[in-house]
Design a protein around this motif. Sequence first.
Motif, PDB file in Angstrom:
ATOM      1  N   GLN A   9       0.857  -1.185   0.000  1.00 43.78           N
ATOM      2  CA  GLN A   9       0.000   0.000   0.000  1.00 43.78           C
ATOM      3  C   GLN A   9       0.892   1.234   0.000  1.00 43.78           C
ATOM      4  O   GLN A   9       1.903   1.271   0.699  1.00 43.78           O
ATOM      5  CB  GLN A   9      -0.877   0.051   1.242  1.00 43.78           C
ATOM      6  N   GLN A  10       0.500   2.223  -0.770  1.00 43.38           N
ATOM      7  CA  GLN A  10       1.226   3.491  -0.766  1.00 43.38           C
ATOM      8  C   GLN A  10       0.216   4.601  -0.535  1.00 43.38           C
ATOM      9  O   GLN A  10      -0.809   4.673  -1.219  1.00 43.38           O
ATOM     10  CB  GLN A  10       1.962   3.723  -2.081  1.00 43.38           C
ATOM     11  N   HIS A  11       0.501   5.456   0.433  1.00 42.17           N
ATOM     12  CA  HIS A  11      -0.368   6.577   0.760  1.00 42.17           C
ATOM     13  C   HIS A  11       0.418   7.868   0.535  1.00 42.17           C
ATOM     14  O   HIS A  11       1.511   8.032   1.074  1.00 42.17           O
ATOM     15  CB  HIS A  11      -0.823   6.518   2.224  1.00 42.17           C
ATOM     16  N   ASP A  12      -0.135   8.765  -0.256  1.00 40.18           N
ATOM     17  CA  ASP A  12       0.458  10.082  -0.462  1.00 40.18           C
ATOM     18  C   ASP A  12      -0.443  11.112   0.202  1.00 40.18           C
ATOM     19  O   ASP A  12      -1.635  11.206  -0.133  1.00 40.18           O
ATOM     20  CB  ASP A  12       0.596  10.380  -1.957  1.00 40.18           C
ATOM     21  N   ASN A  13       0.117  11.853   1.144  1.00 46.99           N
ATOM     22  CA  ASN A  13      -0.642  12.845   1.901  1.00 46.99           C
ATOM     23  C   ASN A  13       0.039  14.198   1.815  1.00 46.99           C
ATOM     24  O   ASN A  13       1.264  14.282   1.735  1.00 46.99           O
ATOM     25  CB  ASN A  13      -0.717  12.466   3.386  1.00 46.99           C
ATOM     26  N   ASN A  14      -0.761  15.239   1.882  1.00 46.20           N
ATOM     27  CA  ASN A  14      -0.253  16.603   2.025  1.00 46.20           C
ATOM     28  C   ASN A  14      -0.798  17.151   3.333  1.00 46.20           C
ATOM     29  O   ASN A  14      -2.018  17.091   3.565  1.00 46.20           O
ATOM     30  CB  ASN A  14      -0.695  17.483   0.853  1.00 46.20           C
ATOM     31  N   GLN A  15       0.084  17.650   4.168  1.00 49.19           N
ATOM     32  CA  GLN A  15      -0.302  18.143   5.490  1.00 49.19           C
ATOM     33  C   GLN A  15       0.189  19.571   5.660  1.00 49.19           C
ATOM     34  O   GLN A  15       1.330  19.888   5.311  1.00 49.19           O
ATOM     35  CB  GLN A  15       0.329  17.268   6.577  1.00 49.19           C
ATOM     36  N   PHE A  16      -0.671  20.430   6.226  1.00 51.46           N
ATOM     37  CA  PHE A  16      -0.237  21.765   6.621  1.00 51.46           C
ATOM     38  C   PHE A  16       0.321  21.683   8.033  1.00 51.46           C
ATOM     39  O   PHE A  16      -0.385  21.314   8.965  1.00 51.46           O
ATOM     40  CB  PHE A  16      -1.418  22.751   6.618  1.00 51.46           C
ATOM     41  N   ILE A  17       1.599  21.987   8.178  1.00 51.90           N
ATOM     42  CA  ILE A  17       2.234  22.020   9.490  1.00 51.90           C
ATOM     43  C   ILE A  17       3.018  23.325   9.582  1.00 51.90           C
ATOM     44  O   ILE A  17       3.873  23.593   8.738  1.00 51.90           O
ATOM     45  CB  ILE A  17       3.162  20.803   9.687  1.00 51.90           C
ATOM     46  N   LEU A  22       3.410  20.191   3.513  1.00 52.17           N
ATOM     47  CA  LEU A  22       4.417  19.129   3.419  1.00 52.17           C
ATOM     48  C   LEU A  22       3.799  17.896   2.773  1.00 52.17           C
ATOM     49  O   LEU A  22       2.696  17.483   3.112  1.00 52.17           O
ATOM     50  CB  LEU A  22       4.940  18.759   4.810  1.00 52.17           C
ATOM     51  N   SER A  23       4.527  17.319   1.863  1.00 47.63           N
ATOM     52  CA  SER A  23       4.082  16.114   1.181  1.00 47.63           C
ATOM     53  C   SER A  23       4.701  14.900   1.875  1.00 47.63           C
ATOM     54  O   SER A  23       5.898  14.872   2.126  1.00 47.63           O
ATOM     55  CB  SER A  23       4.512  16.232  -0.277  1.00 47.63           C
ATOM     56  N   TYR A  24       3.867  13.906   2.203  1.00 47.17           N
ATOM     57  CA  TYR A  24       4.326  12.683   2.867  1.00 47.17           C
ATOM     58  C   TYR A  24       4.009  11.483   1.993  1.00 47.17           C
ATOM     59  O   TYR A  24       2.943  11.420   1.386  1.00 47.17           O
ATOM     60  CB  TYR A  24       3.624  12.483   4.216  1.00 47.17           C
ATOM     61  N   LYS A  25       4.916  10.545   1.974  1.00 50.23           N
ATOM     62  CA  LYS A  25       4.687   9.278   1.286  1.00 50.23           C
ATOM     63  C   LYS A  25       4.894   8.164   2.313  1.00 50.23           C
ATOM     64  O   LYS A  25       5.946   8.075   2.946  1.00 50.23           O
ATOM     65  CB  LYS A  25       5.662   9.090   0.129  1.00 50.23           C
ATOM     66  N   THR A  26       3.875   7.335   2.480  1.00 51.18           N
ATOM     67  CA  THR A  26       3.941   6.205   3.401  1.00 51.18           C
ATOM     68  C   THR A  26       3.760   4.924   2.599  1.00 51.18           C
ATOM     69  O   THR A  26       2.818   4.804   1.817  1.00 51.18           O
ATOM     70  CB  THR A  26       2.853   6.292   4.485  1.00 51.18           C
ATOM     71  N   ILE A  27       4.672   3.975   2.793  1.00 51.89           N
ATOM     72  CA  ILE A  27       4.595   2.684   2.102  1.00 51.89           C
ATOM     73  C   ILE A  27       4.478   1.583   3.156  1.00 51.89           C
ATOM     74  O   ILE A  27       5.253   1.544   4.122  1.00 51.89           O
ATOM     75  CB  ILE A  27       5.835   2.441   1.221  1.00 51.89           C
ATOM     76  N   SER A  56       7.705   5.988   6.276  1.00 55.14           N
ATOM     77  CA  SER A  56       7.074   7.260   5.967  1.00 55.14           C
ATOM     78  C   SER A  56       8.149   8.336   5.846  1.00 55.14           C
ATOM     79  O   SER A  56       9.025   8.451   6.693  1.00 55.14           O
ATOM     80  CB  SER A  56       6.077   7.637   7.060  1.00 55.14           C
ATOM     81  N   LYS A  57       8.057   9.122   4.778  1.00 55.95           N
ATOM     82  CA  LYS A  57       9.080  10.143   4.495  1.00 55.95           C
ATOM     83  C   LYS A  57       8.403  11.381   3.935  1.00 55.95           C
ATOM     84  O   LYS A  57       7.453  11.284   3.168  1.00 55.95           O
ATOM     85  CB  LYS A  57      10.088   9.580   3.480  1.00 55.95           C
ATOM     86  N   THR A  58       8.912  12.545   4.342  1.00 52.75           N
ATOM     87  CA  THR A  58       8.430  13.799   3.781  1.00 52.75           C
ATOM     88  C   THR A  58       9.486  14.370   2.850  1.00 52.75           C
ATOM     89  O   THR A  58      10.686  14.206   3.076  1.00 52.75           O
ATOM     90  CB  THR A  58       8.081  14.831   4.870  1.00 52.75           C
ATOM     91  N   SER A  59       9.036  15.059   1.828  1.00 57.43           N
ATOM     92  CA  SER A  59       9.973  15.723   0.923  1.00 57.43           C
ATOM     93  C   SER A  59      10.287  17.135   1.403  1.00 57.43           C
ATOM     94  O   SER A  59      11.140  17.801   0.853  1.00 57.43           O
ATOM     95  CB  SER A  59       9.400  15.759  -0.498  1.00 57.43           C
ATOM     96  N   GLY A  60       9.599  17.592   2.482  1.00 55.66           N
ATOM     97  CA  GLY A  60       9.786  18.945   2.980  1.00 55.66           C
ATOM     98  C   GLY A  60      11.007  19.136   3.859  1.00 55.66           C
ATOM     99  O   GLY A  60      11.438  20.255   4.086  1.00 55.66           O
ATOM    100  N   PHE A  61      11.570  18.051   4.371  1.00 55.62           N
ATOM    101  CA  PHE A  61      12.742  18.130   5.243  1.00 55.62           C
ATOM    102  C   PHE A  61      13.802  17.167   4.740  1.00 55.62           C
ATOM    103  O   PHE A  61      13.506  16.208   4.038  1.00 55.62           O
ATOM    104  CB  PHE A  61      12.394  17.746   6.690  1.00 55.62           C
ATOM    105  N   SER A  62      15.016  17.392   5.152  1.00 47.26           N
ATOM    106  CA  SER A  62      16.092  16.476   4.778  1.00 47.26           C
ATOM    107  C   SER A  62      16.279  15.371   5.823  1.00 47.26           C
ATOM    108  O   SER A  62      17.269  14.666   5.808  1.00 47.26           O
ATOM    109  CB  SER A  62      17.405  17.246   4.594  1.00 47.26           C
ATOM    110  N   SER A  63      15.326  15.232   6.732  1.00 48.51           N
ATOM    111  CA  SER A  63      15.438  14.217   7.777  1.00 48.51           C
ATOM    112  C   SER A  63      15.237  12.810   7.203  1.00 48.51           C
ATOM    113  O   SER A  63      14.679  12.630   6.130  1.00 48.51           O
ATOM    114  CB  SER A  63      14.406  14.473   8.879  1.00 48.51           C
ATOM    115  N   ALA A  64      15.704  11.836   7.964  1.00 49.61           N
ATOM    116  CA  ALA A  64      15.575  10.436   7.543  1.00 49.61           C
ATOM    117  C   ALA A  64      14.111  10.001   7.620  1.00 49.61           C
ATOM    118  O   ALA A  64      13.302  10.593   8.331  1.00 49.61           O
ATOM    119  CB  ALA A  64      16.435   9.551   8.438  1.00 49.61           C
ATOM    120  N   ALA A  65      13.800   8.949   6.908  1.00 49.17           N
ATOM    121  CA  ALA A  65      12.446   8.399   6.929  1.00 49.17           C
ATOM    122  C   ALA A  65      12.164   7.765   8.290  1.00 49.17           C
ATOM    123  O   ALA A  65      13.054   7.255   8.959  1.00 49.17           O
ATOM    124  CB  ALA A  65      12.298   7.346   5.839  1.00 49.17           C
ATOM    125  N   GLN A  66      10.897   7.826   8.706  1.00 51.55           N
ATOM    126  CA  GLN A  66      10.448   7.139   9.908  1.00 51.55           C
ATOM    127  C   GLN A  66      10.084   5.713   9.516  1.00 51.55           C
ATOM    128  O   GLN A  66       9.446   5.492   8.480  1.00 51.55           O
ATOM    129  CB  GLN A  66       9.220   7.841  10.501  1.00 51.55           C
TER     130      GLN A  66
END
Length: 167
Positions: A9-17, A22-27, A56-66
């Motif tokens: 399953q792949q979920h693409d979400n956009n969240q206002f934070i 921020l765009s999130y992709k969860t696999i 789960s990873k966001t493209s808005g930050f350079s942080s590692a995926a959760q």
Amino acid sequence: TAKANFGVQQHDNNQFINARLLSYKTIVYTLGLGTDTKLSSKTYLKYNALYVPVKSKTSGFSSAAQKNSYFNQKTELVLLPVKPMIFKINAEHQFYKSTSSDASDYLFLDLNVNWKFQKSQQEVTFSVINLSNIKSYRTNYLSAYTNARSEYQLLGRFFQVNYVFNF
């Protein structure tokens, strides 16, 4: 009988934070295996395993995926030593691992002995629940920017006797 399953399953979400989109992709991958086996006329064995890694990873930050991973194994052994008696052992192993918290590892064991009195339509069951005496249970959940941890308190080991009669 044997069974296997696999899912993605792949979920693409956009969240206002903090006023930022921020765009999130969860696999989520799911891999399951199981068997239901009659070893003899008086012995049955069931086994099921499930492995679920989540990333789960966001493209808005350079942080590692959760990342979270969940591994579950269930085994049931049924013995029929004499006609009115059923002896059952249930074991369940659960393992949770997350990038945001410590790993959790649990082994739950239950035993049941059931005796049926055929002519009098009566039944006695003796059970030992939570034989491994686990008193605290923790789970992790990951989806998009949400990484939740739940903790539950359990009763611990206890014994139970049931008597059933029909009239």
